[in-house]
Design a protein around this motif. Structure first.
Motif, short mmCIF file in Angstrom:
data_model
loop_
_atom_site.label_atom_id
_atom_site.label_comp_id
_atom_site.label_asym_id
_atom_site.label_seq_id
_atom_site.Cartn_x
_atom_site.Cartn_y
_atom_site.Cartn_z
N ASP A 113 0.81 -1.21 0.00
CA ASP A 113 0.00 0.00 0.00
C ASP A 113 0.84 1.27 0.00
OD1 ASP A 113 -2.58 1.37 0.21
OD2 ASP A 113 -1.92 1.87 2.24
N ARG A 114 1.91 1.30 0.78
CA ARG A 114 2.77 2.50 0.84
C ARG A 114 3.33 2.82 -0.54
NH1 ARG A 114 7.53 0.84 3.53
NH2 ARG A 114 8.19 0.41 1.42
N ASP A 115 3.85 1.80 -1.22
CA ASP A 115 4.42 2.03 -2.55
C ASP A 115 3.33 2.36 -3.58
OD1 ASP A 115 6.90 1.58 -1.46
OD2 ASP A 115 7.03 -0.50 -2.18
N ASN A 116 2.14 1.79 -3.41
CA ASN A 116 1.03 2.11 -4.30
C ASN A 116 0.69 3.60 -4.21
OD1 ASN A 116 0.76 -0.57 -5.06
ND2 ASN A 116 -1.08 -0.93 -3.86
N ARG A 117 0.54 4.08 -2.98
CA ARG A 117 0.21 5.49 -2.80
C ARG A 117 1.30 6.40 -3.33
NH1 ARG A 117 0.29 6.23 2.30
NH2 ARG A 117 0.50 4.08 2.99
N ALA A 118 2.57 6.01 -3.13
CA ALA A 118 3.69 6.81 -3.63
C ALA A 118 3.69 6.83 -5.16
CB ALA A 118 5.01 6.25 -3.11
N ALA A 119 3.34 5.71 -5.79
CA ALA A 119 3.32 5.64 -7.26
C ALA A 119 2.25 6.58 -7.83
CB ALA A 119 3.08 4.21 -7.71
N VAL A 120 1.10 6.65 -7.20
CA VAL A 120 0.04 7.55 -7.68
C VAL A 120 0.44 8.99 -7.41
CG1 VAL A 120 -2.37 8.24 -7.40
CG2 VAL A 120 -1.77 5.80 -7.45
N ARG A 121 0.96 9.26 -6.24
CA ARG A 121 1.35 10.62 -5.87
C ARG A 121 2.44 11.19 -6.79
NH1 ARG A 121 0.72 14.32 -2.47
NH2 ARG A 121 -0.21 13.48 -0.60
N ALA A 122 3.26 10.34 -7.37
CA ALA A 122 4.38 10.79 -8.20
C ALA A 122 3.95 11.29 -9.58
CB ALA A 122 5.39 9.65 -8.34
N VAL A 123 2.68 11.10 -9.94
CA VAL A 123 2.23 11.42 -11.30
C VAL A 123 1.11 12.47 -11.23
CG1 VAL A 123 1.28 10.45 -13.42
CG2 VAL A 123 2.81 9.07 -12.00
N ALA A 124 1.21 13.48 -12.08
CA ALA A 124 0.16 14.50 -12.16
C ALA A 124 -1.14 13.87 -12.63
CB ALA A 124 0.59 15.61 -13.12
N THR A 125 -2.25 14.43 -12.19
CA THR A 125 -3.57 13.89 -12.52
C THR A 125 -3.74 13.62 -14.01
OG1 THR A 125 -4.50 15.11 -10.65
CG2 THR A 125 -6.06 14.28 -12.29
#
Length: 153
Positions: A113-125
């Motif tokens: 989950d931590r890496d999932n959230r980081a992966a989404v956060r790293a990319v603009a909408t």
């Protein structure tokens, strides 16, 4: 019987069908492998169930009194679409401010989950490579979000 009242008696089994004024929809990109479709759907609906309490029904119990976890109180409609339709649906879900969960292609390479959230956060909408989207809301609003998609086979 209201949509929020569980069927408690045998006579409720033959009651009129319940028509919901809300809808739960999962939209999957059509090029996903079968295992990916199942994985993405599972992750997406867990997001709705955890943050939108009104979608969850009452706990289940069998005739022997063994209890089971509650599930969604209404059907989950699963659709598939091209990448372009999915991108448009994502934009419509955002513009309507509907409760939503997103799954991007980057999440296939993470393992927690931590890496999932980081992966989404790293990319603009606008740059998210969305492969799955779950939305909940008024039936007509959700229908407009998934416009152009087709029911999953």
């Amino acid at each position: 019987m209201s949509i929020d009242t569980p069927a408690d008696t045998a006579s409720d089994t033959f009651a009129e069908p319940i028509r919901f004024d809300t809808k739960i929809a999962v939209l999957l990109r059509e090029d996903l492998e079968p295992w990916q479709r199942l994985n993405v759907t599972s992750f997406l609906v867990s997001g709705l169930g955890s943050q939108v309490p009104e979608v969850i029904g009452e706990p289940y119990e069998d005739a022997d009194g063994v209890g089971y976890l509650p599930m969604f109180r209404q059907p989950v409609m699963v659709f598939e679409a091209t990448k372009e339709v999915l991108v448009a649906a994502h934009g419509r879900a955002l513009s309507r401010a509907l409760p939503r969960a997103v799954f991007t292609s980057d999440l296939f390479t993470t393992g927690n989950d931590r890496d999932n959230r980081a992966a989404v956060r790293a990319v603009a909408t606008a740059e998210l490579d969305v492969v799955g989207l779950a939305v909940y809301g008024p039936r007509n609003g959700v229908d407009k979000v998934v416009k152009g998609a087709r029911m999953h086979p």
